[in-house]
Design a protein around this motif. Structure first.
Motif, PDB file in Angstrom:
ATOM      1  N   VAL A  20     -70.046 116.904  48.027  1.00 10.65           N
ATOM      2  CA  VAL A  20     -69.142 115.781  47.758  1.00 10.65           C
ATOM      3  C   VAL A  20     -69.878 114.708  46.945  1.00 10.65           C
ATOM      4  O   VAL A  20     -71.116 114.662  46.878  1.00 10.65           O
ATOM      5  CB  VAL A  20     -68.616 115.163  49.070  1.00 10.65           C
ATOM      6  N   CYS A  21     -69.090 113.842  46.347  1.00 10.80           N
ATOM      7  CA  CYS A  21     -69.648 112.721  45.595  1.00 10.80           C
ATOM      8  C   CYS A  21     -70.429 111.803  46.537  1.00 10.80           C
ATOM      9  O   CYS A  21     -69.937 111.445  47.621  1.00 10.80           O
ATOM     10  CB  CYS A  21     -68.534 111.936  44.904  1.00 10.80           C
ATOM     11  N   TYR A  22     -71.630 111.433  46.121  1.00  8.76           N
ATOM     12  CA  TYR A  22     -72.500 110.625  46.969  1.00  8.76           C
ATOM     13  C   TYR A  22     -71.892 109.252  47.274  1.00  8.76           C
ATOM     14  O   TYR A  22     -72.117 108.683  48.323  1.00  8.76           O
ATOM     15  CB  TYR A  22     -73.860 110.475  46.291  1.00  8.76           C
ATOM     16  N   LYS A  23     -71.074 108.745  46.326  1.00  7.21           N
ATOM     17  CA  LYS A  23     -70.507 107.396  46.507  1.00  7.21           C
ATOM     18  C   LYS A  23     -69.134 107.421  47.161  1.00  7.21           C
ATOM     19  O   LYS A  23     -68.899 106.746  48.159  1.00  7.21           O
ATOM     20  CB  LYS A  23     -70.435 106.688  45.153  1.00  7.21           C
ATOM     21  N   CYS A  24     -68.191 108.176  46.585  1.00  8.52           N
ATOM     22  CA  CYS A  24     -66.801 108.121  47.093  1.00  8.52           C
ATOM     23  C   CYS A  24     -66.455 109.232  48.063  1.00  8.52           C
ATOM     24  O   CYS A  24     -65.352 109.265  48.601  1.00  8.52           O
ATOM     25  CB  CYS A  24     -65.827 108.117  45.922  1.00  8.52           C
ATOM     26  N   GLN A  25     -67.341 110.158  48.272  1.00  4.57           N
ATOM     27  CA  GLN A  25     -67.158 111.276  49.220  1.00  4.57           C
ATOM     28  C   GLN A  25     -66.085 112.270  48.806  1.00  4.57           C
ATOM     29  O   GLN A  25     -65.646 113.101  49.616  1.00  4.57           O
ATOM     30  CB  GLN A  25     -66.833 110.752  50.636  1.00  4.57           C
TER      31      GLN A  25
ATOM     32  N   SER B  54     -64.614 115.638  47.358  1.00  5.96           N
ATOM     33  CA  SER B  54     -65.158 116.991  47.227  1.00  5.96           C
ATOM     34  C   SER B  54     -65.307 117.353  45.764  1.00  5.96           C
ATOM     35  O   SER B  54     -64.403 117.140  44.948  1.00  5.96           O
ATOM     36  CB  SER B  54     -64.245 118.007  47.910  1.00  5.96           C
ATOM     37  N   MET B  55     -66.440 117.921  45.430  1.00  2.00           N
ATOM     38  CA  MET B  55     -66.721 118.338  44.059  1.00  2.00           C
ATOM     39  C   MET B  55     -66.598 119.853  43.886  1.00  2.00           C
ATOM     40  O   MET B  55     -66.940 120.390  42.827  1.00  2.00           O
ATOM     41  CB  MET B  55     -68.137 117.898  43.670  1.00  2.00           C
ATOM     42  N   VAL B  56     -66.137 120.554  44.918  1.00  2.00           N
ATOM     43  CA  VAL B  56     -66.010 122.008  44.841  1.00  2.00           C
ATOM     44  C   VAL B  56     -64.997 122.359  43.772  1.00  2.00           C
ATOM     45  O   VAL B  56     -63.850 121.897  43.805  1.00  2.00           O
ATOM     46  CB  VAL B  56     -65.589 122.608  46.199  1.00  2.00           C
ATOM     47  N   GLY B  57     -65.408 123.141  42.786  1.00  2.00           N
ATOM     48  CA  GLY B  57     -64.521 123.569  41.718  1.00  2.00           C
ATOM     49  C   GLY B  57     -64.253 122.507  40.681  1.00  2.00           C
ATOM     50  O   GLY B  57     -63.351 122.673  39.852  1.00  2.00           O
ATOM     51  N   LYS B  58     -65.011 121.400  40.715  1.00  2.00           N
ATOM     52  CA  LYS B  58     -64.781 120.300  39.772  1.00  2.00           C
ATOM     53  C   LYS B  58     -66.066 120.001  39.006  1.00  2.00           C
ATOM     54  O   LYS B  58     -67.175 120.346  39.433  1.00  2.00           O
ATOM     55  CB  LYS B  58     -64.327 119.040  40.509  1.00  2.00           C
ATOM     56  N   GLY B  59     -65.925 119.297  37.901  1.00  2.00           N
ATOM     57  CA  GLY B  59     -67.081 118.838  37.171  1.00  2.00           C
ATOM     58  C   GLY B  59     -67.764 117.708  37.913  1.00  2.00           C
ATOM     59  O   GLY B  59     -67.117 116.924  38.610  1.00  2.00           O
ATOM     60  N   PHE B  60     -69.108 117.639  37.785  1.00  2.00           N
ATOM     61  CA  PHE B  60     -69.839 116.601  38.503  1.00  2.00           C
ATOM     62  C   PHE B  60     -71.073 116.218  37.688  1.00  2.00           C
ATOM     63  O   PHE B  60     -71.465 116.906  36.723  1.00  2.00           O
ATOM     64  CB  PHE B  60     -70.237 117.085  39.906  1.00  2.00           C
ATOM     65  N   LEU B  61     -71.658 115.105  38.091  1.00  3.78           N
ATOM     66  CA  LEU B  61     -72.871 114.612  37.451  1.00  3.78           C
ATOM     67  C   LEU B  61     -73.993 114.582  38.471  1.00  3.78           C
ATOM     68  O   LEU B  61     -73.755 114.477  39.689  1.00  3.78           O
ATOM     69  CB  LEU B  61     -72.640 113.200  36.893  1.00  3.78           C
TER      70      LEU B  61
ATOM     71  N   GLY C 209     -80.852 113.636  41.783  1.00  3.08           N
ATOM     72  CA  GLY C 209     -80.635 114.578  42.860  1.00  3.08           C
ATOM     73  C   GLY C 209     -79.356 114.395  43.621  1.00  3.08           C
ATOM     74  O   GLY C 209     -78.987 115.227  44.450  1.00  3.08           O
ATOM     75  N   ASP C 210     -78.638 113.271  43.366  1.00  2.00           N
ATOM     76  CA  ASP C 210     -77.379 113.053  44.065  1.00  2.00           C
ATOM     77  C   ASP C 210     -76.218 113.526  43.191  1.00  2.00           C
ATOM     78  O   ASP C 210     -76.283 113.453  41.956  1.00  2.00           O
ATOM     79  CB  ASP C 210     -77.192 111.570  44.383  1.00  2.00           C
ATOM     80  N   ILE C 211     -75.145 113.978  43.838  1.00  2.00           N
ATOM     81  CA  ILE C 211     -73.954 114.436  43.134  1.00  2.00           C
ATOM     82  C   ILE C 211     -73.005 113.253  42.982  1.00  2.00           C
ATOM     83  O   ILE C 211     -72.735 112.520  43.939  1.00  2.00           O
ATOM     84  CB  ILE C 211     -73.253 115.562  43.921  1.00  2.00           C
ATOM     85  N   LEU C 212     -72.492 113.100  41.787  1.00  2.00           N
ATOM     86  CA  LEU C 212     -71.516 112.037  41.544  1.00  2.00           C
ATOM     87  C   LEU C 212     -70.316 112.625  40.829  1.00  2.00           C
ATOM     88  O   LEU C 212     -70.460 113.510  39.977  1.00  2.00           O
ATOM     89  CB  LEU C 212     -72.132 110.927  40.673  1.00  2.00           C
ATOM     90  N   CYS C 213     -69.125 112.126  41.204  1.00  2.00           N
ATOM     91  CA  CYS C 213     -67.939 112.499  40.438  1.00  2.00           C
ATOM     92  C   CYS C 213     -68.001 111.781  39.094  1.00  2.00           C
ATOM     93  O   CYS C 213     -68.708 110.778  38.944  1.00  2.00           O
ATOM     94  CB  CYS C 213     -66.669 112.142  41.207  1.00  2.00           C
ATOM     95  N   PRO C 214     -67.304 112.259  38.082  1.00  2.00           N
ATOM     96  CA  PRO C 214     -67.379 111.615  36.745  1.00  2.00           C
ATOM     97  C   PRO C 214     -67.038 110.133  36.793  1.00  2.00           C
ATOM     98  O   PRO C 214     -67.682 109.331  36.104  1.00  2.00           O
ATOM     99  CB  PRO C 214     -66.366 112.411  35.942  1.00  2.00           C
ATOM    100  N   GLU C 215     -66.073 109.734  37.629  1.00  2.00           N
ATOM    101  CA  GLU C 215     -65.663 108.326  37.663  1.00  2.00           C
ATOM    102  C   GLU C 215     -66.779 107.457  38.238  1.00  2.00           C
ATOM    103  O   GLU C 215     -67.093 106.409  37.685  1.00  2.00           O
ATOM    104  CB  GLU C 215     -64.387 108.167  38.481  1.00  2.00           C
ATOM    105  N   CYS C 216     -67.378 107.912  39.358  1.00  2.00           N
ATOM    106  CA  CYS C 216     -68.469 107.131  39.951  1.00  2.00           C
ATOM    107  C   CYS C 216     -69.695 107.148  39.033  1.00  2.00           C
ATOM    108  O   CYS C 216     -70.496 106.187  38.993  1.00  2.00           O
ATOM    109  CB  CYS C 216     -68.833 107.675  41.322  1.00  2.00           C
TER     110      CYS C 216
END
Length: 293
Positions: free
Chosen positions: A265-270, A272-279, A283-290
């Motif tokens: 999941v996104c480190y900030k907004c929680q 789920s990033m499964v099947g989605k683009g991420f940054l 070392g932390d996962i972020l959604c594109p918006e965060c």
């Protein structure tokens, strides 16, 4: 009145000599042999004609001078009572009837007795008979197919339509535990085509019984889920717990890093990033918006 010299005594009674006569033919019996039947005297010929049995063998009457041997309403002279096959006398000997004939015990057994499926000899009176799957054996002929010792009243295990005593079966045929090499009598477990006692099939590390537990293997050695996760499983980068795959657990891998699906999941907004683009940010996962903020 009976005068002295004119009578004879018979059957505890006094008779005029002319009055002691055969009850059937009136033959005078003074100075003659006679037989009393139903309290009446009979001359020998009349007695034989009226009451004597005919011999089964020679068909002649069995008169008073001969012993009458009888069996089930059949009668024989003593010298005629013999085996119909070997002619051996049966007086005071064991015998057996068959098809209206009488046989000595040896001839009867030879011709009619059931026979042992082991040695082929007949079963004689008093012998124990062992029966199994439609066959029958003498006690000493019902033997273990391996050691050839009589089984008698001991337990046995059937194998290829024959009997095997328990010690021989356990030695040569029974499944043996892959761990302790002991015989598996009941409740075994099969793993990788190898048999185990339930109590011997344990985790390689903690020795917990695995028969009703989730387990996996490493280098052909079984491990419970907890020990396998502790020793060998990948660790989730977010929760640090083992990713075991038990129960259909899904996980995500990226650049030698691993996450449980629920932890990816996104480190900030929680989100789920499964099947989605991420940054990735240090070392932390972020959604594109965060990631843009």
């Amino acid at each position: 009145m009976i005068f002295s010299g004119e009578y004879t005594k018979a059957m505890d009674e006094n008779y005029h000599k002319d009055h002691l006569a055969c009850h059937n033919c009136d033959k005078k019996l003074v100075a003659c042999r006679y037989i009393v039947k139903d309290e009446n005297p009979h001359c020998i010929p009349c007695y034989q004609e009226l009451y004597a049995h005919n011999c089964e063998e020679c068909k002649k009457p069995i008169g008073p001078d001969y012993k009458d041997l009888s069996y089930k309403d059949r009668h024989w002279h003593e010298f005629c009572f013999k085996c119909c096959e070997c002619q051996k006398s049966l007086v005071d000997q064991p015998f057996a009837p068959k098809n209206d004939n009488i046989y000595c015990s040896d001839c009867h057994d030879k011709n009619f007795a059931a026979r042992c499926d082991g040695c082929g000899e007949p079963f004689r009176g008093g012998m124990k008979k062992f029966e199994y799957k439609g066959k029958q054996w003498h006690e000493e002929c019902f033997v273990c197919m391996v050691c050839k010792q009589p089984i008698r009243n001991k337990s046995f295990i059937p194998r290829e339509n024959e009997a095997v005593c328990v010690p021989c079966y356990e030695e040569q045929f029974a499944q043996k535990c892959s761990k302790c090499n002991g015989v598996i009598n009941k409740g075994g477990v099969a793993y990788k085509n190898q048999p185990w006692h339930r109590e011997c099939f344990t985790c390689t590390k903690c020795s917990k019984e695995l028969a009703k537990e989730k387990f996996t293997s490493k280098d052909d050695q079984p491990y419970c889920a907890e020990c396998y996760g502790e020793l060998f499983a990948k660790k989730c980068c977010r929760c640090s717990k083992a990713i075991t795959g038990f129960g259909g657990t899904k996980f995500i891998s990226f650049e030698d890093r691993h996450w449980h699906s629920d932890c990816f999941v996104c480190y900030k907004c929680q989100a789920s990033m499964v099947g989605k683009g991420f940054l990735m940010n240090e070392g932390d996962i972020l959604c594109p918006e965060c990631g843009r903020n």
